[in-house]
Design a protein around this motif. Structure first.
Motif, short mmCIF file in Angstrom:
data_model
loop_
_atom_site.label_atom_id
_atom_site.label_comp_id
_atom_site.label_asym_id
_atom_site.label_seq_id
_atom_site.Cartn_x
_atom_site.Cartn_y
_atom_site.Cartn_z
N ASN A 209 -14.49 11.97 7.27
CA ASN A 209 -13.33 11.96 8.17
C ASN A 209 -12.91 10.54 8.49
O ASN A 209 -11.74 10.20 8.42
CB ASN A 209 -13.67 12.66 9.49
CG ASN A 209 -13.82 14.15 9.31
OD1 ASN A 209 -13.41 14.68 8.28
ND2 ASN A 209 -14.40 14.81 10.27
N PRO B 24 0.82 -1.22 0.00
CA PRO B 24 0.00 0.00 0.00
C PRO B 24 0.85 1.26 0.00
O PRO B 24 0.44 2.29 -0.52
CB PRO B 24 -0.80 -0.11 1.30
CG PRO B 24 -0.78 -1.54 1.64
CD PRO B 24 0.51 -2.08 1.14
N GLU C 97 -4.30 5.95 8.03
CA GLU C 97 -3.68 5.45 9.27
C GLU C 97 -3.69 3.94 9.36
O GLU C 97 -2.80 3.36 9.95
CB GLU C 97 -4.38 6.07 10.49
CG GLU C 97 -4.20 7.57 10.53
CD GLU C 97 -4.78 8.18 11.79
OE1 GLU C 97 -5.06 7.45 12.74
OE2 GLU C 97 -4.96 9.41 11.80
N GLU C 98 -4.70 3.31 8.81
CA GLU C 98 -4.75 1.85 8.91
C GLU C 98 -4.12 1.19 7.68
O GLU C 98 -3.28 0.32 7.79
CB GLU C 98 -6.19 1.39 9.09
CG GLU C 98 -6.38 -0.11 9.12
CD GLU C 98 -5.75 -0.77 10.33
OE1 GLU C 98 -5.56 -0.08 11.34
OE2 GLU C 98 -5.42 -1.97 10.24
N TYR C 99 -4.53 1.64 6.50
CA TYR C 99 -4.03 0.98 5.29
C TYR C 99 -2.75 1.63 4.78
O TYR C 99 -2.01 1.03 4.02
CB TYR C 99 -5.10 0.96 4.21
CG TYR C 99 -6.22 0.00 4.56
CD1 TYR C 99 -6.08 -1.34 4.30
CD2 TYR C 99 -7.36 0.44 5.20
CE1 TYR C 99 -7.07 -2.24 4.65
CE2 TYR C 99 -8.37 -0.44 5.56
CZ TYR C 99 -8.21 -1.78 5.28
OH TYR C 99 -9.19 -2.67 5.64
N GLU C 100 -2.51 2.87 5.15
CA GLU C 100 -1.27 3.57 4.81
C GLU C 100 -1.01 3.62 3.32
O GLU C 100 0.09 3.32 2.85
CB GLU C 100 -0.08 2.92 5.55
CG GLU C 100 -0.27 2.98 7.05
CD GLU C 100 0.96 2.52 7.80
OE1 GLU C 100 1.78 1.83 7.19
OE2 GLU C 100 1.08 2.86 8.97
N ARG D 218 0.31 10.68 1.71
CA ARG D 218 0.42 10.33 3.11
C ARG D 218 1.33 11.31 3.84
O ARG D 218 1.11 11.65 5.00
CB ARG D 218 0.96 8.90 3.23
CG ARG D 218 1.05 8.43 4.65
CD ARG D 218 1.31 6.96 4.74
NE ARG D 218 1.98 6.67 6.00
CZ ARG D 218 1.36 6.61 7.17
NH1 ARG D 218 0.07 6.82 7.23
NH2 ARG D 218 2.02 6.36 8.27
N TYR E 4 -0.56 14.24 4.73
CA TYR E 4 -1.45 13.94 5.84
C TYR E 4 -0.70 14.02 7.15
O TYR E 4 -1.17 14.62 8.13
CB TYR E 4 -2.06 12.55 5.65
CG TYR E 4 -2.96 12.12 6.77
CD1 TYR E 4 -4.26 12.59 6.84
CD2 TYR E 4 -2.52 11.26 7.76
CE1 TYR E 4 -5.11 12.21 7.86
CE2 TYR E 4 -3.34 10.87 8.79
CZ TYR E 4 -4.64 11.35 8.84
OH TYR E 4 -5.46 10.97 9.86
N GLN F 189 -9.29 8.86 7.58
CA GLN F 189 -8.39 8.42 8.64
C GLN F 189 -8.04 6.95 8.50
O GLN F 189 -6.90 6.55 8.67
CB GLN F 189 -9.02 8.70 10.01
CG GLN F 189 -8.91 10.16 10.36
CD GLN F 189 -9.68 10.53 11.60
OE1 GLN F 189 -10.56 9.79 12.04
NE2 GLN F 189 -9.37 11.68 12.15
N ILE F 190 -9.03 6.15 8.17
CA ILE F 190 -8.74 4.71 8.01
C ILE F 190 -7.79 4.50 6.84
O ILE F 190 -6.83 3.72 6.92
CB ILE F 190 -10.05 3.93 7.78
CG1 ILE F 190 -10.89 3.91 9.04
CG2 ILE F 190 -9.75 2.52 7.31
CD1 ILE F 190 -10.61 2.79 9.97
#
Lengths: 213, 446
Positions: B115, B96, B123-126, B400, B403, B119-120
């Motif tokens: 939002n 990813p 922050e989660e999948y990047e 990213r 971000y 964020q997911i």
């Protein structure tokens, strides 16, 4: 989240006739149009389509039709097989935001209520048309670049969920027989269901009518 | 590793997803059911696992997308994990951090849901780069002139079409969406709360009242709907025919032979065969006879008031949307109408749409309506072609790095196409004016 919407009622109408519970989000809830007869309780019977009771029926039917499942079921996530998933991030270190989002039990109606609280919408605004755009049109007398948009001319920011909903139809409403689907010319005097003729009326009386007295 | 671009059209019923090729085509797009299903024997099936299932009886569904908007990330993450992070999946994202994600959303999504999604994703999948864009707004990147003239589309990158009026009728709702010069004209967006799910449930209700009790069988009924439903171009005439003609002569009535999950026989539709007298046939098939349900169900798209929903039908809604557009643009839009979304596949939809729109539109305006070859994947294709537009992507996508550096608001503004020059500073100033505006508005109301 159930919303209680106070619907317009006339002082002559007996209590309970002018309000309805609704479980729909505010944008979807249909409100009772003001009664045209105005003769009070006696007139309500013939004006059945406009009563709060009928509106309640319709609202609950619409929210039933929007459901995923007939019954409320809780479907848990399947168990992780090995635990060793090739995740982008090892599972111990998901960030605070991610944890919060994953654990959130909010439904769409909750999010919509949040949105509504942040930017209150006025339902009347929805009806306004593009007057500014039309005025600009009068000034613009050069048909050569008709398709070009002027600088700064734009459709504005997104409307938001509640304001984007379509306005009611202008066509007269139609009714259908609840038994066979043909035009619903007649109405059951007891429960208000529609039927098309003697045959379906008989079926309705025997099996479907919800009021026994 | 070369950077790749993943296009995801995250629909309520299916996720349309695939990697960007040099020339995007429908065959690169995979359909993944966007649900967690629980079968009768209490097994949970996630996403593509549904295809392995043979017994759809009494199946219940949990859908992360509610009313067209991605709400439940707990379930969605499970589906995304299996789709994007498992090596055997056709859309396996090996890294990813070297992938650009283009994700579509429904118009007018609540901010809190946007939002959450952003964020997911970061922050989660990047994902390295990310663009969230309104689904129907990607349609103009499709080669619409070629679509209207019936020619094969020119390979991307192309400029977005000048004007398009998109009728996007999906699983949860129907949107009328207008774009001019590739830019959405937001005030002309209209939503009707009728989609495929509503139609399926309506058919389920009718059938359960009239023939078999199907309240627990949403999957079967959606198959019946796809097999037999059509949009009538002469509604009252067809209704009359269904009433007056006896079953054998009636051209509308069809049979749907119900599937037998024990022997694994699938269901299918056929012309009506009258029931034989005498003892039952040995194969003992169960038949659902469908008459006016066939066209009364999709009719809701054109007349939502038939179930009491106080909204206008698709065609009336198009006119409501056109009211919000400057008058000189209206003829251009009427000549560039595109039908997308799964419901556009219902036979007769396009004919009925044209037939109803013609008398309501100005008589001198030309009306052109096009239905793409695969309306379900058309938004995906548009998003893929949009991703080929490098200049546009460079302007809109958030990385990213941005971000981490400037935060969520900056990225959202960039994706929305607002001016973000000097990083966080401008963004903060913008919020101040935004807050100001909001306060003034409430003040005026008082």
């Amino acid at each position: 989240m159930p919303t209680v919407e106070v619907l317009p009622s006339k002082p002559g109408v007996s209590a309970g006739a002018g309000w309805a519970y609704t479980t729909l989000p505010p944008a979807n809830a249909v409100s009772v149009p003001a009664s045209t007869g105005g003769r009070g309780a006696r007139n309500r019977h013939s004006n059945f389509e406009n009563t709060a009771a009928r509106q309640r029926q319709i609202n609950s039917r619409i929210s039933d039709l929007e459901k995923d499942n007939y019954r409320d079921v809780h479907i848990p996530l399947p168990k992780k097989e090995s635990g060793a998933r090739a995740s982008a991030r090892s599972k111990t270190t998901s960030t605070q935001n991610v944890r919060r989002i994953l654990l959130s039990q909010k439904t769409f109606v909750n999010h919509l209520a949040d949105e509504e609280a942040l930017n209150p919408t006025f339902r009347s605004r929805r009806a306004s048309t593009a007057e500014e755009g039309d005025e600009m049109d009068l000034d613009n007398t050069t048909p050569a670049d008709e398709c070009a948009l002027e600088d700064g001319e734009s459709g504005g920011p997104p409307l938001g969920y509640a304001r984007a909903v379509s306005r009611p139809s202008r066509r007269p409403s139609r009714t259908f027989c609840e038994i066979c689907g043909y035009w619903g010319t007649y109405r059951c005097g007891k429960c208000g269901a529609r039927y098309c003729g003697l045959e379906c009326g008989g079926v309705h009386q025997e099996t479907r009518c919800q009021k026994f007295f | 590793m070369p950077p790749r671009t993943l296009i995801v059209d995250n629909g309520a019923y299916t996720i349309k997803t695939g990697f960007l090729k040099v020339i995007p085509s429908y065959s690169d797009c995979h359909l993944i059911p966007n649900c967690i299903a629980r079968s009768r024997d209490r097994r949970s099936l996630v996403g593509t696992q549904l295809e392995t299932c043979r017994d759809f009886g009494g199946m219940a569904f949990r859908r992360p997308v509610e009313k067209g908007y991605l709400v439940n990330w707990e379930a969605e993450k499970e589906i995304w994990d299996r789709t994007f992070l498992e090596p055997e999946s056709p859309v396996y994202v090996d890294a990813p951090s070297a992938t650009t994600l283009v994700l579509t959303e429904a118009p007018n999504a609540p901010l809190s849901l946007q939002n959450n999604t952003d964020q997911i994703v970061f922050e989660e999948y990047e994902f390295a780069e990310y663009l969230r864009y309104v689904g129907p707004a990607t349609i103009p990147w499709n080669d619409l002139p070629a679509l209207f003239s019936g020619q094969p589309p020119t390979p991307p990158p192309t400029k977005p079409a000048e004007a398009a009026l998109i009728v996007d009728t999906g699983f949860s709702h129907t949107h009328i969406y207008t774009t001019l010069l590739g830019q959405p004209w937001n005030s002309a967006t209209r939503r009707i709360d009728i989609g495929g799910k509503f139609l399926t449930n309506y058919l389920k209700e009718l059938v359960s009242l009239r023939t078999w009790n199907m309240m627990e069988e949403p999957y079967l009924i959606s198959q019946v709907k796809e097999a037999v439903c059509f949009v009538s171009t002469d509604f009252s005439g067809d209704l009359e025919r269904c009433k007056r003609l006896r079953l054998p002569q009636n051209p509308i009535v069809r049979d749907y032979v119900l599937p037998d999950y024990n022997t694994g026989k699938g269901g299918f539709a056929r012309n009506h065969i009258p029931k034989q007298r005498g003892p039952a046939a040995p194969d003992d098939e169960q038949v659902m006879v469908l008459g006016n349900e066939r066209f009364a169900v999709p009719e809701l798209l054109f007349n939502p008031a038939d179930v009491g929903l106080k909204q206008a039908g698709v065609v009336e809604c198009v006119l409501q949307a056109l009211e919000m557009v400057p008058e000189r643009m209206r003829p251009v839009l009427l000549a560039n109408i595109v039908l997308t979304g799964g419901n556009a596949n219902i036979p007769g939809f396009q004919q009925r749409f044209e037939q109803e729109l013609r008398p309501l539109a100005p008589s001198e305006a030309a009306i052109r309506v096009a239905k793409p070859h695969d309306p379900e994947k058309f938004v995906w294709l548009g998003a893929a072609r949009m991703a080929c537009d490098e200049e546009f992507m460079k302007r809109r996508k958030a990385t990213r790095k941005e971000y981490m550096e400037h935060g969520l608001l900056y990225c959202q503004k960039k994706m929305a196409g607002e001016d973000v020059r000097a990083g966080g500073e401008v963004a903060v100033k913008d919020t101040a004016t935004e807050r100001d505006r909001r306060e003034n508005r409430t003040h005026r109301r008082r």
